[in-house]
Design a protein around this motif. Structure first.
Motif, short mmCIF file in Angstrom:
data_model
loop_
_atom_site.label_atom_id
_atom_site.label_comp_id
_atom_site.label_asym_id
_atom_site.label_seq_id
_atom_site.Cartn_x
_atom_site.Cartn_y
_atom_site.Cartn_z
N GLU A 117 45.77 12.37 -2.81
CA GLU A 117 46.17 13.37 -3.79
C GLU A 117 45.52 14.73 -3.53
O GLU A 117 45.97 15.75 -4.01
N SER A 118 44.44 14.73 -2.77
CA SER A 118 43.76 15.97 -2.42
C SER A 118 43.07 15.77 -1.08
O SER A 118 42.97 14.64 -0.58
N SER A 147 38.70 20.92 -5.24
CA SER A 147 39.44 19.90 -4.49
C SER A 147 39.26 18.52 -5.11
O SER A 147 40.22 17.76 -5.28
N LYS A 152 41.03 18.38 -8.59
CA LYS A 152 42.48 18.29 -8.44
C LYS A 152 42.90 16.88 -8.05
O LYS A 152 43.85 16.32 -8.61
N GLY A 153 42.19 16.28 -7.10
CA GLY A 153 42.52 14.92 -6.68
C GLY A 153 42.32 13.92 -7.80
O GLY A 153 43.16 13.02 -7.99
N LYS A 177 45.12 14.40 -10.49
CA LYS A 177 46.43 13.93 -10.03
C LYS A 177 46.48 12.42 -9.95
O LYS A 177 47.49 11.79 -10.33
N TYR A 197 47.09 15.81 -14.30
CA TYR A 197 47.37 17.16 -13.79
C TYR A 197 48.56 17.74 -14.54
O TYR A 197 49.61 17.10 -14.66
N ASP A 239 50.67 26.49 -5.81
CA ASP A 239 50.52 25.53 -6.90
C ASP A 239 50.52 26.31 -8.20
O ASP A 239 49.64 27.14 -8.44
N GLN A 267 39.18 26.83 0.89
CA GLN A 267 38.85 25.41 1.00
C GLN A 267 38.62 24.99 2.45
O GLN A 267 38.00 23.95 2.69
#
Length: 710
Positions: A324-325, A358, A361-362, A365, A370, A382, A648
């Motif tokens: 997912e990330s 990061s 976000k992972g 999600k 998210y 995004d 990133q």
């Protein structure tokens, strides 16, 4: 005597009757003393001065400074002329390298490798040759600084900063339009009606992408009006940026004393060697130079001999939370060396924020947390990050204005004649800066209105776009990041906030014309100009007003060379046979966004407003902590550039730089840190010089796609 204490080298030479064939300690000033007269050289002017009078003058330490300043510390016409020529040459090289060779980009980002490389060649090789041939031809400090500032500022123009997307964007709607996407019937009529922006004529767009047929010639006449119109916009855009840079220079450079890591090496190159051994003659610099030199030499040889040599992998991707990330680890000698000169709190922010974002976000999600937000646009990758980052960026820009409020107020009062402020060190007076800001801003609004946008839309777009430019320029001034991008672009956020149903097809087409100078903001004039003015402040004395005309002429030369090449090469070879990303992807992106907003006319993206509020609150909280808590360890400005892939990717370089700098300061102290600077200068030069030389090799051999680094 006072001058003897300050100038012992000169004191030992002031003996009547002695002749001194060796070099003078006063840069290019030589003294030939006799018993009664002295032959004094002020650069290229020689005068006989009575020895007694000379001794009286020598009693004043300022005499030596004045002699040196005549040729060393001022903006010179010679430097401007050379800078303009090199700006045009750099533009040709950057376009040829990207479009034809498709090699490592030399002018795509804030590091402006092509400017650094050419400046290194001028300082180390050209100036040494000129000095040996005739000392009168030597380029002084003023010449060198002028050359670099013009090179650096104009480097924002030829590729991703302005020109590279221009031709594909204005021709893309007609060429890629078809019945299925409905561009031909809905969008192309409005695009082609802007005859002053878009080249007219049968097959002008088709031949741009496919190449000329036998017997056909490049349609220069069709491009005459569009080139003039886009040049006018480019100059207004540049002058607007220069006005902002001039207004904020004293606040950032003098009052806040920002470090500007990108300028540390050019300043050292321009000033080194006048009173001591030049930096390029130190062993530590060449030890650092060898590291990236060997690395990228190996990478280049591997590209030419893939069957015998395997490239070293520099990027590592670590999926987290079921893909997912991603955590990206990238080894960039250039970024590592530049970040070594950054403050520890900024390094901490650049190390922590991208990692946290990061992972967050992972996690969100993978757990279905998210938010779901409609897509804003292609360049705002995004939508959640775009709105969240917009809140962060707007508050950060407000913070810049708030802390500069007293200075801005002084500038405004000086411009209106209420109370004069000292603007002697600026490239233009505050009156010129303020009224130039208003006039060039009004011109851009009028230009965008003629392109199709409503006046309120043009004003809102320019406010959002230059707010992003301002915030990024400030972060670059503090961090020295060679590559950084915002989480969104101004046009996307504007449409998301007010709703696409507020825009007609004409408005949206006008917005599509803004993509060449604001869609992929890998480099832009404001950042380059702000860095250049820092270098001028550190190295030059006296008036810098000649910079303004020099900068505008250099930008004009860069634009004209770049636009002529980006017209000629696609017609000669066919754009689709050149850089695919530029002539296929970016040619479509403007009009994909236009069509999606046109055919899916909707109101404001209400889901984005809470995200903007959350981002604003987070940035506000971090800024309060940094302001009120002593020794707060994290600079909130790093959060602005932590969303995009660039931040990133480079977070690992920030971690390496933070750890290295901490070790050196803890166990070696400030002395070791200062003595280590040439080593890191060498790393910067090593990557810049080696990758630039490989572009030359690629051009000579006709070998494409030797892409080495970001």
């Amino acid at each position: 005597m006072l001058w003897e204490r300050h100038y012992p080298q000169a004191a030992c030479r002031l003996q009547p009757g002695r002749e001194f064939p060796g070099p003078s300690p006063f840069s290019d000033t030589d003294l030939l003393l006799s018993k009664h007269w002295a032959l004094v050289s002020y650069g290229t002017i020689f005068r006989y001065v009575p020895s007694q009078r000379l001794h009286e003058l020598f009693r004043r330490p300022s005499f030596f400074i004045l002699m040196d300043d005549r040729n060393q510390d001022t903006v010179t016409l010679k430097g401007i002329a050379i800078g303009i020529f090199l700006a045009g040459f750099a533009s040709w090289w950057a376009v040829y390298g990207e479009v034809i060779i498709q090699a490592t980009p030399l002018a795509n980002d804030h590091s402006a490798r092509i400017a650094f490389f050419l400046f290194f060649v001028v300082v180390v090789f050209l100036n040494s040759i000129l000095t040996r041939l005739n000392p009168k031809w030597r380029l002084g400090r003023g010449d060198l600084v002028t050359i670099f500032v013009l090179l650096l500022t104009s480097a924002a123009i030829p590729t991703r900063g302005f020109v590279s997307m221009l031709g594909p964007a204005v021709n893309g709607a007609e060429y890629y339009g078809n019945e299925s996407n409905r561009w031909i019937e809905e969008i192309v009529p409005f695009v082609k009606s802007r005859k002053w922006l878009v080249p007219q004529g049968e097959n002008v767009a088709a031949r741009y992408f496919e190449g000329l047929r036998e017997g056909e010639s490049t349609p220069w006449a069709a491009w005459a009006r569009p080139v003039a119109s886009w040049l006018a916009m480019c100059l207004a855009f540049t002058f607007f940026s220069l006005c902002i840079a001039a207004i904020l220079r004293k606040q950032w450079v003098v009052r806040e004393r920002i470090i500007y890591p990108l300028m540390q090496l050019p300043i050292e190159l321009a000033t080194s060697g006048e009173t001591e051994t030049p930096i390029w003659k130190t062993q530590r610099l060449w030890v650092g130079f060898l590291i990236p030199c060997l690395l990228f030499t190996y990478q280049g040889l591997a590209h030419y001999n893939p069957d015998f040599i395997s490239k070293i992998q520099l990027v590592y991707l670590f999926p987290i939370f079921n893909y997912e990330s991603l955590l990206r680890v990238y080894f960039s000698p250039l970024a590592f060396a530049l970040l070594y000169f950054v403050r520890m709190d900024m390094l901490a922010g650049l190390s922590i924020f991208p990692f946290v974002l990061s992972v967050s976000k992972g996690f969100m999600k993978s757990n279905g947390m998210y938010p779901s937000v409609p897509k804003l646009g292609i360049w705002s990758y995004d939508s959640v990050e775009a709105f969240f980052g917009a809140g962060i960026l707007l508050v950060f820009a407000a913070r810049i204005a708030y802390f500069a409020r007293a200075h801005i107020w002084d500038v405004l009062r000086s411009a209106l004649g209420i109370k004069e402020a000292d603007d002697s060190d600026e490239i233009m007076s505050y009156r010129w800066a303020v009224f130039g800001f208003l006039v060039s801003g009004a011109f851009m609004v009028a230009w965008l209105h003629m392109a199709g946008m409503a006046v309120w839309q043009a004003c809102l777009f320019l406010f959002l776009a230059f707010t992003i430019f301002l915030a990024l320029a400030r972060v670059i001034a503090e961090s020295g990041l060679p590559v950084c991008l915002p989480p969104m672009v101004g046009g996307d956020i504007m449409v998301g906030l007010v709703g696409s149903n507020q825009f007609t097809v004409s408005n949206l087409s006008g917005l599509g014309f803004t993509y060449p100078f604001h869609a992929e903001m890998r480099c832009f004039v404001l950042s380059h100009a702000a860095n250049g003015l820092k270098m001028a402040d550190e190295t030059l004395k006296g008036s810098k007003r000649r910079f303004l005309i020099g900068l505008l002429l250099a930008v004009t030369a860069s634009f004209l060379v770049a636009i002529l090449l980006t017209i000629y090469f696609p017609y000669r070879d066919g754009g689709l046979n050149l850089h695919r990303w530029t002539y296929e992807n970016t040619a479509k992106y403007s009009w994909i966004d236009v069509s999606s907003r046109l055919f899916r006319s909707e109101g404001p993206v209400w889901e984005g407003y809470p995200l903007m509020l959350y981002g604003a609150l987070l940035m506000g909280g971090l800024m309060l902590c940094a302001h009120w808590i002593p020794a707060w360890p994290i600079n909130p400005g790093a959060l602005v550039v932590s969303f995009h892939w660039a931040g990133q990717v480079l977070w690992s370089s920030a971690v390496f730089a933070l750890f290295t700098k901490w070790l050196i300061l803890k166990y070696g102290g400030v002395g070791v840190f200062r003595n280590s600077r040439p080593f890191f200068y060498g790393i910067i030069l090593g990557e810049v010089v080696t990758t630039s030389l490989w572009v030359i090799v690629d051009g000579l051999t006709g070998t494409p796609n030797n892409y080495m680094s970001l």
